[in-house]
Design an enzyme around this catalytic site. Structure first.
Site, PDB file in Angstrom:
ATOM      1  N   ASP A 104      -1.447   7.064   4.609  1.00 43.65           N
ATOM      2  CA  ASP A 104      -0.570   5.402   4.807  1.00 43.65           C
ATOM      3  C   ASP A 104       0.001   4.764   3.329  1.00 43.65           C
ATOM      4  OD1 ASP A 104      -3.354   4.363   3.810  1.00 43.65           O
ATOM      5  OD2 ASP A 104      -3.461   3.418   5.005  1.00 43.65           O
ATOM      6  N   ASP A 107      -1.489   2.569  -3.349  1.00 41.17           N
ATOM      7  CA  ASP A 107      -1.553   1.692  -4.225  1.00 41.17           C
ATOM      8  C   ASP A 107      -1.592   2.281  -5.867  1.00 41.17           C
ATOM      9  OD1 ASP A 107      -1.151  -0.850  -3.264  1.00 41.17           O
ATOM     10  OD2 ASP A 107      -3.151   0.107  -2.313  1.00 41.17           O
ATOM     11  N   LYS A 135       3.614   1.016  -3.284  1.00 41.43           N
ATOM     12  CA  LYS A 135       3.374   0.406  -4.496  1.00 41.43           C
ATOM     13  C   LYS A 135       3.385   0.317  -5.335  1.00 41.43           C
ATOM     14  CE  LYS A 135       0.479  -3.004  -1.980  1.00 41.43           C
ATOM     15  NZ  LYS A 135      -0.156  -3.582  -1.926  1.00 41.43           N
ATOM     16  N   PHE A 156      -0.510  -7.507  -0.648  1.00 41.97           N
ATOM     17  CA  PHE A 156      -1.635  -6.975  -0.026  1.00 41.97           C
ATOM     18  C   PHE A 156      -0.339  -6.763   1.591  1.00 41.97           C
ATOM     19  CE2 PHE A 156      -4.539  -6.662   3.159  1.00 41.97           C
ATOM     20  CZ  PHE A 156      -5.348  -5.620   1.983  1.00 41.97           C
ATOM     21  N   VAL A 157      -0.628  -5.924   2.620  1.00 39.61           N
ATOM     22  CA  VAL A 157      -0.287  -5.499   3.629  1.00 39.61           C
ATOM     23  C   VAL A 157      -0.876  -4.416   4.832  1.00 39.61           C
ATOM     24  CG1 VAL A 157       2.570  -5.235   2.634  1.00 39.61           C
ATOM     25  CG2 VAL A 157       0.812  -3.522   2.600  1.00 39.61           C
ATOM     26  N   ASP A 163      -5.639  -2.399   6.887  1.00 36.74           N
ATOM     27  CA  ASP A 163      -5.983  -3.324   7.080  1.00 36.74           C
ATOM     28  C   ASP A 163      -6.797  -3.888   5.975  1.00 36.74           C
ATOM     29  OD1 ASP A 163      -9.938  -2.303   6.687  1.00 36.74           O
ATOM     30  OD2 ASP A 163      -7.946  -0.911   5.822  1.00 36.74           O
TER      31      ASP A 163
END
Length: 183
Positions: A104, A107, A135, A156-157, A163
């Site tokens: 998904d 980071d 990112k 923060f998505v 979630d």
């Protein structure tokens, strides 16, 4: 769930359902082209990648097998802990398989780098990575990612599988979580 259901927790919408659907179709077309004539094993990383794997699998025009791993490097906070634990391993033998890890979000890349090395040691014919979100400003390791949906800022998505403390995964869009929720 849509944005009206979480409006007080949302800073802004990054990608709508329609934008995500369009980008998933584009990624699937690239994957179909690159893997023409070969069987693919999609390896989804639970729990966040469930939506991405399901939608990519449906958008592909070839047969695919799917398997799932669950690894953890997150607590209930917004930063990676850096410690990787396998919570659920694959059921499939990877020898001579064309493996496409589907994520998904990437980071720091630390967890995925570890996972890629772990799977590569199991003898696949090939191994590539597909992620909906990346990112670049958060990257701590160089990681070969063949398919990227969107590069996003280091915020923060939530939504579309992503979630915060097991909430917001079922949003049909990707948005930025308001800081008051996690501070």
């Amino acid at each position: 769930m849509d944005s009206s259901d979480v409006k007080d927790d949302l800073q802004h919408v990054l990608y709508t359902k329609e934008q995500i659907d369009t980008r998933i179709a584009e990624l699937a077309a690239e994957i179909d082209r690159d893997y023409a004539g070969r069987d693919i094993l999609l390896v989804g990383v639970l729990k966040g990648a469930v939506m991405v794997v399901a939608d990519i699998a449906r958008a592909l025009h070839s047969h695919v097998a799917m398997d799932w791993m669950a690894v953890s490097s997150y607590g209930s906070g917004t930063q990676s802990s850096g410690v990787v634990r396998i919570l659920k391993d694959l059921d499939t033998d990877l020898i001579d398989k064309h493996v496409l890890i589907v994520e998904d979000i990437i980071d720091s890349g630390l967890t995925l780098s570890w996972l890629r090395s772990n799977l590569a040691s199991r003898g696949p014919a090939s191994i590539e990575i597909c992620t909906l979100l990346r990112k670049p400003d958060a990257a701590k390791v160089e990681l070969p990612v063949k398919y990227v949906g969107y590069d996003i800022p280091n915020e923060f998505v939530i939504g579309y599988g992503l979630d915060f403390a097991e909430k917001y995964r079922n949003l049909d869009f990707i948005g930025t979580l308001a800081p008051h929720v996690y501070e």
